[in-house]
Design an enzyme around this catalytic site. Structure first.
Site, PDB file in Angstrom:
ATOM      1  N   ASN A  73       0.853  -1.201   0.000  1.00 11.88           N
ATOM      2  CA  ASN A  73       0.000   0.000   0.000  1.00 11.88           C
ATOM      3  C   ASN A  73       0.883   1.243   0.000  1.00 11.88           C
ATOM      4  O   ASN A  73       2.107   1.154  -0.044  1.00 11.88           O
ATOM      5  CB  ASN A  73      -0.969  -0.025   1.179  1.00 11.88           C
ATOM      6  CG  ASN A  73      -0.232  -0.066   2.504  1.00 11.88           C
ATOM      7  OD1 ASN A  73       0.508   0.845   2.834  1.00 11.88           O
ATOM      8  ND2 ASN A  73      -0.410  -1.142   3.256  1.00 11.88           N
ATOM      9  N   ASP A 114      -5.146  -5.435   4.739  1.00 15.80           N
ATOM     10  CA  ASP A 114      -6.353  -6.113   5.216  1.00 15.80           C
ATOM     11  C   ASP A 114      -6.417  -7.543   4.699  1.00 15.80           C
ATOM     12  O   ASP A 114      -7.014  -8.406   5.327  1.00 15.80           O
ATOM     13  CB  ASP A 114      -7.593  -5.339   4.767  1.00 15.80           C
ATOM     14  CG  ASP A 114      -7.682  -4.001   5.482  1.00 15.80           C
ATOM     15  OD1 ASP A 114      -7.431  -3.982   6.707  1.00 15.80           O
ATOM     16  OD2 ASP A 114      -7.972  -2.974   4.831  1.00 15.80           O
ATOM     17  N   LYS A 144       8.643 -18.212  -8.954  1.00 12.10           N
ATOM     18  CA  LYS A 144       8.046 -17.087  -9.689  1.00 12.10           C
ATOM     19  C   LYS A 144       6.955 -17.586 -10.638  1.00 12.10           C
ATOM     20  O   LYS A 144       7.172 -18.530 -11.401  1.00 12.10           O
ATOM     21  CB  LYS A 144       9.151 -16.370 -10.476  1.00 12.10           C
ATOM     22  CG  LYS A 144       8.656 -15.105 -11.139  1.00 12.10           C
ATOM     23  CD  LYS A 144       9.759 -14.425 -11.919  1.00 12.10           C
ATOM     24  CE  LYS A 144       9.195 -13.272 -12.716  1.00 12.10           C
ATOM     25  NZ  LYS A 144      10.151 -12.723 -13.649  1.00 12.10           N
ATOM     26  N   PHE A 199      -4.872   4.471  14.088  1.00  9.08           N
ATOM     27  CA  PHE A 199      -5.027   5.469  13.026  1.00  9.08           C
ATOM     28  C   PHE A 199      -6.227   5.106  12.172  1.00  9.08           C
ATOM     29  O   PHE A 199      -6.562   3.926  12.037  1.00  9.08           O
ATOM     30  CB  PHE A 199      -3.761   5.521  12.153  1.00  9.08           C
ATOM     31  CG  PHE A 199      -2.675   6.353  12.769  1.00  9.08           C
ATOM     32  CD1 PHE A 199      -2.007   5.909  13.894  1.00  9.08           C
ATOM     33  CD2 PHE A 199      -2.333   7.588  12.231  1.00  9.08           C
ATOM     34  CE1 PHE A 199      -1.021   6.681  14.485  1.00  9.08           C
ATOM     35  CE2 PHE A 199      -1.344   8.370  12.809  1.00  9.08           C
ATOM     36  CZ  PHE A 199      -0.683   7.912  13.940  1.00  9.08           C
ATOM     37  N   LYS A 203     -14.404   3.107  14.794  1.00  2.00           N
ATOM     38  CA  LYS A 203     -13.178   2.297  14.825  1.00  2.00           C
ATOM     39  C   LYS A 203     -12.575   2.273  16.228  1.00  2.00           C
ATOM     40  O   LYS A 203     -12.137   1.236  16.710  1.00  2.00           O
ATOM     41  CB  LYS A 203     -12.178   2.892  13.829  1.00  2.00           C
ATOM     42  CG  LYS A 203     -11.312   1.881  13.167  1.00  2.00           C
ATOM     43  CD  LYS A 203     -10.663   2.425  11.920  1.00  2.00           C
ATOM     44  CE  LYS A 203     -11.576   2.317  10.710  1.00  2.00           C
ATOM     45  NZ  LYS A 203     -10.937   2.772   9.467  1.00  2.00           N
ATOM     46  N   LYS A 219     -12.185  -1.274  18.195  1.00  2.00           N
ATOM     47  CA  LYS A 219     -10.842  -1.803  18.466  1.00  2.00           C
ATOM     48  C   LYS A 219     -10.423  -1.575  19.916  1.00  2.00           C
ATOM     49  O   LYS A 219      -9.299  -1.908  20.286  1.00  2.00           O
ATOM     50  CB  LYS A 219      -9.831  -1.166  17.509  1.00  2.00           C
ATOM     51  CG  LYS A 219     -10.114  -1.529  16.029  1.00  2.00           C
ATOM     52  CD  LYS A 219      -9.049  -0.986  15.095  1.00  2.00           C
ATOM     53  CE  LYS A 219      -9.470  -1.153  13.639  1.00  2.00           C
ATOM     54  NZ  LYS A 219      -8.503  -1.875  12.821  1.00  2.00           N
TER      55      LYS A 219
HETATM   56  O1  C5P Z   1      -9.556  -1.039  10.252  1.00  2.00           O
HETATM   57  P1  C5P Z   1      -8.536  -0.071   9.737  1.00  2.00           P
HETATM   58  O2  C5P Z   1      -7.494  -0.737   8.877  1.00  2.00           O
HETATM   59  O3  C5P Z   1      -9.091   1.145   9.102  1.00  2.00           O
HETATM   60  O4  C5P Z   1      -7.838   0.432  11.072  1.00  2.00           O
HETATM   61  C1  C5P Z   1      -6.668   1.157  11.076  1.00  2.00           C
HETATM   62  C2  C5P Z   1      -5.942   0.977  12.389  1.00  2.00           C
HETATM   63  O5  C5P Z   1      -5.938  -0.396  12.778  1.00  2.00           O
HETATM   64  C3  C5P Z   1      -4.492   1.361  12.254  1.00  2.00           C
HETATM   65  O6  C5P Z   1      -4.052   1.849  13.502  1.00  2.00           O
HETATM   66  C4  C5P Z   1      -3.829   0.055  11.875  1.00  2.00           C
HETATM   67  O7  C5P Z   1      -2.453   0.049  12.239  1.00  2.00           O
HETATM   68  C5  C5P Z   1      -4.638  -0.948  12.685  1.00  2.00           C
HETATM   69  N1  C5P Z   1      -4.781  -2.255  12.023  1.00  2.00           N
HETATM   70  C6  C5P Z   1      -4.375  -3.405  12.671  1.00  2.00           C
HETATM   71  N2  C5P Z   1      -4.513  -4.636  12.070  1.00  2.00           N
HETATM   72  C7  C5P Z   1      -5.060  -4.721  10.849  1.00  2.00           C
HETATM   73  C8  C5P Z   1      -5.516  -3.571  10.177  1.00  2.00           C
HETATM   74  C9  C5P Z   1      -5.342  -2.360  10.795  1.00  2.00           C
HETATM   75  O8  C5P Z   1      -3.886  -3.322  13.790  1.00  2.00           O
HETATM   76  N3  C5P Z   1      -5.174  -5.917  10.295  1.00  2.00           N
END
Ligand code: C5P
Length: 408
Positions: A209, A278, A288, A320, A334, A338
């Site tokens: 990303n 994600d 390869k 974040f 969020k 979380k």
């Molecule tokens: O759900 P989202 O990706 O928008 O959330 C962002 C936050 O969650 C960021 O702080 C990112 O570092 C954390 N994150 C995580 N594990 C993931 C995806 C995001 O800890 N698999």
């Protein structure tokens, strides 16, 4: 301004040197013990006697003068400074500091000090805009120097532009902020994640990303500056490793998860600035993939675990949220999902904010519903603003006892 330590004021050879006299006077009136070091060219604009009359202490100009004259050893200046401010800072001193040159008393002292250093540049607009000066500035910033940027206005050289020494109030505010923040995370253990994880498709290709890692690295440096023990868990980035920080290098989301879960039991604070993928390819090919064999390539992706949600325990959790609409609303959801103490919402559609750039405009939302909108700021300053909130949360929340966590 300070209790035990000393402010060291460096004055270099710009016409704005006369303004340093007022700065010295304000610092002394504010209770600071002030040492003044002048470069040779600064003494052409203002005499050492002027500063000496304000500080009632010797003003240091000569690297080779005998210590008896000053009643201090040269390196002692670097040792006893609680903060160093160079105002005005010329293009010349910035270049010398960026290169580590130590050919006068001021450069030597700054090279030898472990105190934070604030530079207030002042120069002709074209000198300021010159790519060399800007490169030196970026280098100094990356090495932890603080900068109070010059202002716009008519310059002594007769042109209009950026290059005037910043207002004294702004310099004093920046100094106060440095001193207030200096050790508020002393003894704390902070884990910061940074960068975008990379999920392999085969040994050559990967899914990644746009994260540059700049925010996470800025946070790691800011936490270290404030006295914390810092572990930086980083996906691959183009950034130099911050000094004085334990760096754990990982590539994938699963590796980041493992490193985070290993680090957090001893942590008081976890800041997840990383852009964790994600999804990852369900299987990574061992050799390869040949395009000739795949006229149509279909990748099966599976969800990565949410690291932040998995971390439980008595520590401050900061996440974040990169948003393109309804920032506060989405970030709040969020934050709750979380189990965070603080979330940093970032409008990625706004120019100058988000991925890859050195600045950010963010909104901070905490678990009590407090919303703080910040202006567009350098990421280093955004990092400190985030830690300002964390420092308050540490003293007021369950996280204050810190250091003991468990994971599910
Ligand atoms: O759900 P989202 O990706 O928008 O959330 C962002 C936050 O969650 C960021 O702080 C990112 O570092 C954390 N994150 C995580 N594990 C993931 C995806 C995001 O800890 N698999």
């Amino acid at each position: 301004m300070t209790r035990d330590g000393t402010v060291l004021l460096g004055v270099t050879g710009s016409i704005a040197a006369y303004k340093a006299v007022e700065l010295a006077s304000r610092l002394v009136q504010g209770g600071a013990k002030l040492d003044v070091v002048m470069t040779d060219s600064a003494t052409r604009f203002v005499t050492p006697l002027t500063f000496q009359s304000i500080t009632h202490r010797p003003v240091i100009t000569d690297m080779f003068a005998t210590p008896e004259e000053y009643d201090i050893e040269h390196i002692a200046l670097a040792e006893r400074a609680e903060v160093v401010v160079v105002a005005p800072a010329t293009a010349n001193i910035m270049a010398k500091l960026a290169a580590g040159i130590a050919d006068d008393m001021l450069c030597c002292t700054i090279l030898a000090t472990r105190a934070p250093v604030l530079l207030a540049p002042a120069m002709n607009v074209h000198m300021w805009e010159n790519a060399i000066t800007q490169e030196n500035l970026a280098r100094l910033r990356a090495r932890g120097f603080k900068i109070v940027e010059p202002g716009y206005g008519s310059l002594a050289c007769g042109v209009e532009g950026k290059g005037r020494l910043a207002d004294l109030e702004d310099i004093l505010t920046a100094l106060r902020q440095i001193l207030d923040r200096r050790s508020d995370l002393a003894g704390r253990s902070v884990v910061v994640t940074a960068g975008g994880t990379q999920e392999p498709i085969d040994p050559v290709r990967l899914i990644c990303n746009r994260s540059s890692g700049k925010m996470g690295y800025a946070l790691a440096e800011a936490a270290r500056e404030r006295g914390a023990r810092v572990t930086l868990i980083t996906a691959p980035t183009a950034l130099p490793a911050p000094i004085g920080v334990e760096v754990v290098r990982i590539q994938t989301a699963l590796q980041m998860r493992e490193a985070v879960l290993k680090a957090v039991p001893d942590a008081d604070i976890l800041v997840m600035a990383a852009a964790v993928a994600d999804y990852r390819p369900a299987t990574a090919a061992k050799s390869k993939l040949k395009k000739e064999e795949y006229p149509l390539m279909q990748l099966e992706l599976i969800r990565n675990p949410d690291i932040l949600s998995e971390v439980k325990g008595n520590l401050i959790k900061v996440g974040f949220a990169a948003e393109s609409e309804n920032m506060v609303q989405n970030a709040t959801i969020k934050l709750k999902n979380k189990g965070l103490h603080l979330i940093v919402a970032n409008d990625i559609t706004e120019p100058g904010s988000g991925f890859g750039v050195d600045t950010d405009r963010v909104v901070l939302v905490d678990s009590r519903g407090k919303v703080k909108e910040l202006p567009l700021l350098p990421k280093s300053e955004v990092a400190h603003k985030i830690l300002d909130e964390v420092a308050v949360l540490l003293t007021t929340s369950a996280g204050a006892s810190g250091g003991r966590t468990h994971q599910q």
